[in-house]
Design an enzyme around this catalytic site. Structure first.
Site, PDB file in Angstrom:
ATOM      1  N   ASN A   9       0.421 -12.055 143.559  1.00  0.00           N
ATOM      2  CA  ASN A   9       1.089 -13.167 142.864  1.00  0.00           C
ATOM      3  C   ASN A   9       2.396 -12.614 142.305  1.00  0.00           C
ATOM      4  O   ASN A   9       2.393 -11.904 141.300  1.00  0.00           O
ATOM      5  CB  ASN A   9       0.184 -13.685 141.736  1.00  0.00           C
ATOM      6  CG  ASN A   9       0.879 -14.744 140.906  1.00  0.00           C
ATOM      7  OD1 ASN A   9       1.923 -15.279 141.299  1.00  0.00           O
ATOM      8  ND2 ASN A   9       0.307 -15.062 139.748  1.00  0.00           N
ATOM      9  N   TRP A  10       3.480 -12.950 142.958  1.00  0.00           N
ATOM     10  CA  TRP A  10       4.772 -12.382 142.538  1.00  0.00           C
ATOM     11  C   TRP A  10       5.384 -13.124 141.364  1.00  0.00           C
ATOM     12  O   TRP A  10       6.409 -12.708 140.841  1.00  0.00           O
ATOM     13  CB  TRP A  10       5.746 -12.367 143.719  1.00  0.00           C
ATOM     14  CG  TRP A  10       5.430 -11.320 144.741  1.00  0.00           C
ATOM     15  CD1 TRP A  10       4.480 -10.338 144.655  1.00  0.00           C
ATOM     16  CD2 TRP A  10       6.082 -11.125 146.011  1.00  0.00           C
ATOM     17  NE1 TRP A  10       4.493  -9.554 145.786  1.00  0.00           N
ATOM     18  CE2 TRP A  10       5.464 -10.026 146.635  1.00  0.00           C
ATOM     19  CE3 TRP A  10       7.105 -11.789 146.679  1.00  0.00           C
ATOM     20  CZ2 TRP A  10       5.857  -9.559 147.889  1.00  0.00           C
ATOM     21  CZ3 TRP A  10       7.500 -11.335 147.928  1.00  0.00           C
ATOM     22  CH2 TRP A  10       6.877 -10.231 148.527  1.00  0.00           C
ATOM     23  N   LYS A  11       4.809 -14.241 140.995  1.00  0.00           N
ATOM     24  CA  LYS A  11       5.346 -15.033 139.874  1.00  0.00           C
ATOM     25  C   LYS A  11       6.837 -15.294 140.098  1.00  0.00           C
ATOM     26  O   LYS A  11       7.251 -15.498 141.234  1.00  0.00           O
ATOM     27  CB  LYS A  11       5.069 -14.313 138.547  1.00  0.00           C
ATOM     28  CG  LYS A  11       3.615 -13.854 138.444  1.00  0.00           C
ATOM     29  CD  LYS A  11       3.241 -13.352 137.093  1.00  0.00           C
ATOM     30  CE  LYS A  11       1.833 -12.809 137.133  1.00  0.00           C
ATOM     31  NZ  LYS A  11       1.286 -12.515 135.825  1.00  0.00           N
ATOM     32  N   HIS A  95      -3.544 -21.118 137.214  1.00  0.00           N
ATOM     33  CA  HIS A  95      -3.199 -19.833 136.599  1.00  0.00           C
ATOM     34  C   HIS A  95      -2.982 -20.030 135.101  1.00  0.00           C
ATOM     35  O   HIS A  95      -2.437 -21.044 134.677  1.00  0.00           O
ATOM     36  CB  HIS A  95      -1.931 -19.263 137.255  1.00  0.00           C
ATOM     37  CG  HIS A  95      -1.720 -17.823 136.915  1.00  0.00           C
ATOM     38  ND1 HIS A  95      -1.190 -17.430 135.706  1.00  0.00           N
ATOM     39  CD2 HIS A  95      -1.988 -16.689 137.612  1.00  0.00           C
ATOM     40  CE1 HIS A  95      -1.132 -16.099 135.687  1.00  0.00           C
ATOM     41  NE2 HIS A  95      -1.613 -15.631 136.824  1.00  0.00           N
ATOM     42  N   GLU A  97      -0.866 -18.881 133.145  1.00  0.00           N
ATOM     43  CA  GLU A  97       0.539 -19.106 132.745  1.00  0.00           C
ATOM     44  C   GLU A  97       0.919 -20.574 132.948  1.00  0.00           C
ATOM     45  O   GLU A  97       1.702 -21.124 132.184  1.00  0.00           O
ATOM     46  CB  GLU A  97       1.462 -18.162 133.541  1.00  0.00           C
ATOM     47  CG  GLU A  97       1.305 -16.728 133.058  1.00  0.00           C
ATOM     48  CD  GLU A  97       1.651 -15.663 134.096  1.00  0.00           C
ATOM     49  OE1 GLU A  97       2.257 -15.998 135.124  1.00  0.00           O
ATOM     50  OE2 GLU A  97       1.286 -14.500 133.865  1.00  0.00           O
ATOM     51  N   GLU A 164      -9.729 -14.411 135.819  1.00  0.00           N
ATOM     52  CA  GLU A 164      -8.614 -13.681 135.219  1.00  0.00           C
ATOM     53  C   GLU A 164      -8.678 -13.802 133.698  1.00  0.00           C
ATOM     54  O   GLU A 164      -8.150 -14.767 133.122  1.00  0.00           O
ATOM     55  CB  GLU A 164      -7.281 -14.277 135.700  1.00  0.00           C
ATOM     56  CG  GLU A 164      -7.066 -14.170 137.193  1.00  0.00           C
ATOM     57  CD  GLU A 164      -5.576 -14.059 137.516  1.00  0.00           C
ATOM     58  OE1 GLU A 164      -5.187 -13.063 138.110  1.00  0.00           O
ATOM     59  OE2 GLU A 164      -4.820 -14.958 137.131  1.00  0.00           O
ATOM     60  N   GLY A 170      -1.207  -8.814 132.760  1.00  0.00           N
ATOM     61  CA  GLY A 170       0.090  -8.232 132.424  1.00  0.00           C
ATOM     62  C   GLY A 170       0.084  -7.370 131.173  1.00  0.00           C
ATOM     63  O   GLY A 170       1.130  -7.038 130.637  1.00  0.00           O
ATOM     64  N   SER A 209      -4.286  -6.841 135.371  1.00  0.00           N
ATOM     65  CA  SER A 209      -3.843  -5.452 135.323  1.00  0.00           C
ATOM     66  C   SER A 209      -4.519  -4.555 136.371  1.00  0.00           C
ATOM     67  O   SER A 209      -4.856  -3.396 136.089  1.00  0.00           O
ATOM     68  CB  SER A 209      -4.026  -4.880 133.910  1.00  0.00           C
ATOM     69  OG  SER A 209      -3.216  -5.597 132.998  1.00  0.00           O
TER      70      SER A 209
END
Ligand code: PEP
Length: 247
Positions: A9-11, A95, A97, A164, A170, A209
């Site tokens: 997941n490169w965001k 997700h 976020e 998650e 992160g 992480s």
């Protein structure tokens, strides 16, 4: 036997040229990894370039989001059909976020999952508890709610669940193998209520992480079937090592 599923997941990272550079170096590293399903989720702007490069490699192209309507006056949004059109076969939904910064609710998540499936997309469906929820002993309650509401009325075909824990995303703080196994086993039990024995075929992957240093031990957990990788997926060396994990 569940085939391991590892997704990047490169965001909101990487331009088109950075995407191309990564994929050029990454493909030779994974040419012998047919026993693992690999997915890459670049930002929307890099999807066409990535699609062209990974065609015929077996690597899955995933989007990081979609909107649940098919078309119309929704400025700035991308529909499921547009993702299919561009070559995506999976999409990340739910997700933390998106839930935190864009106020997505269980209901929004459920609508997005249904819309994705209707368009023929597989779904990487994310769920997990915050630190406060874990410390208050509410982890299972959250996982139960997110599983039930997110998957209400959804058939399990091409669904990958990503556990998650928000406190591990992160932050450099990974769940212990015991915490991961316990949460994954719990989610599988909940899936069994709706899907019966099909729950044993579903991939439940861990995110939070993951690095080359911890991937082997997390992947050794019985109910951990893969990983959703953020930060460590941005460098081709570390993501290559992760997809070539050793159990
Ligand atoms: C993620 O955002 O899905 C994630 C797991 O990020 P990281 O690996 O950086 O914790």
């Amino acid at each position: 036997m569940r085939k391991p599923f590892i997704a990047a997941n490169w965001k909101m990272n990487k331009t088109i040229s950075e995407t191309q550079e990564f994929i050029r170096k990454f493909i030779p590293e994974v040419k012998d990894s047919s026993d693992v399903t690999i997915a890459i989720a670049p930002p929307f702007t890099s999807l066409p370039a990535a699609a062209a490069m990974i065609k015929d490699t077996g690597i899955i192209l995933a989007a990081q989001n979609l909107f649940y309507e098919e078309k119309g006056a929704y400025t700035g949004e991308i529909s499921p059909l547009m993702l299919v059109d561009i070559g995506c076969t999976y999409v990340i939904i739910g997700h933390s976020e998106r839930r935190q910064y864009f106020h997505e609710t269980d209901d929004t998540v459920n609508k997005k999952i249904k819309a994705a499936k209707k368009a023929g997309l597989g779904v990487i469906f994310c769920m997990g508890e915050s630190l406060e929820e874990r410390e208050a002993g509410k982890t299972f309650e959250i996982l139960q709610r997110e599983t039930e509401k997110g998957l209400e009325g959804v058939d399990p075909e091409s669904i990958v669940i990503a556990y998650e824990p928000i406190w591990a995303i992160g932050t450099g703080k990974t769940a212990t193998t015991e915490q991961a196994q316990e949460a994954h086993a719990y989610i599988r039990e909940k899936l069994r209520v709706s899907y019966g024995n099909k729950a044993d075929e579903l991939c439940i992957i861990y995110g939070g992480s993951i690095t080359p240093d911890n991937v082997d031990s997390i992947m050794a957990c019985r109910d951990v079937d893969g990983a959703l990788v953020g930060g460590a997926s941005l460098k081709f060396e570390s993501f290559s090592r992760i997809v070539n994990f050793r159990r």
